[in-house]
Design an enzyme around this catalytic site. Structure first.
Site: not given
Ligand code: PGA
Length: 246
Positions: A11, A13, A95, A97, A163, A169, A208
């Protein structure tokens, strides 16, 4: 029942211009040897045209969001048919976000997943609890409720990504036991929704994920891969992730 093939879903983003995306794909193509895991690059929609052709054979591409509508007066939206036209096979829906910054409800997420399926895309439906929910010990009930509501009317052709919001993140990863607890619960809920077909569905962990923790997470019996954000941006890290799964 044979285990479904592990999926490493990247991903990006809101990172990489189309030029940067093409450079990344060329670099991956020059260094990648087929891994045990299936690889999918989930790129900004504007990066997708031509990306599939530059990537190594067998590496899939997908979107990070899709409209809940088929076509029409929805300024700024990208339809499932548009994603298909540029060779997407997957699309992330729900997601955290999107849920947080764009106020997407479970009903909207389910509508997006249905649109994706109607156009031959496999939705990657994201679920997961915030930290306060986990601290109250309500993470399993919360996440299963979210799954059921986010898959209303959705067929048995989907990927589920667990998640936990507190792990995205932040550098704070769920333990392999935490991931397995939830993945097993999600698989049980999928069996309730889809019957025996659920055994072939993939449940990913995300939050992460790095080259040094992916193997332990994906070794759990109900974790069939990872959704990776930060560690998906550098080809070195992606090769290390794929290697760790081989
Ligand atoms: P990250 O993001 O690996 O940076 O924690 C994962 C995600 O949001 O899909």
């Amino acid at each position: 029942m044979t285990q479904p093939r592990t999926l490493l879903a990247l991903n990006w983003k809101m990172n990489k211009t189309p030029t940067e995306a093409r450079e990344w794909a060329r670099e991956l193509a020059s260094r990648y040897t087929r891994s045990a895991a299936e690889l999918a690059v989930l790129a900004p929609a504007i990066d997708l045209p031509g990306l599939k052709e530059l990537l190594p054979a067998g590496v899939d591409v997908g979107g990070q969001d899709v409209s809940a509508h088929a076509a029409g007066a929805y300024t700024g939206e990208i339809s499932a048919a548009m994603l298909r036209d540029v060779h997407a096979t997957y699309v992330i829906v729900g997601h955290s976000e999107r849920r947080e910054y764009h106020l997407e409800t479970d009903a909207v997420v389910a509508a997006k997943a249905r649109q994706a399926q109607a156009h031959g895309l496999t939705p990657i439906v994201c679920v997961g609890e915030r930290l306060d929910v986990r601290e109250r010990g309500e993470h399993v009930r919360f996440t299963l409720d979210q799954l059921r509501a986010s898959t209303e009317g959705v067929q048995a052709n989907l990927v589920v990504a667990y998640e936990p919001v507190w792990a995205i993140g932040t550098g704070r990863t769920a333990t392999a036991d935490d991931a397995e607890e939830m993945a097993a619960a999600l698989r049980g809920a999928l069996a309730g929704l889809y019957g025996p077909e659920a055994a072939a569905l993939r449940v990913l962990y995300g939050g992460s994920v790095k080259p040094d923790n992916i193997a332990a997470l994906c070794a759990q019996p109900n974790v069939n891969g990872a959704l990776v954000g930060g560690a998906s941006l550098q080809v070195d890290d992606v090769l290390a992730l794929a290697h760790a799964l081989s």
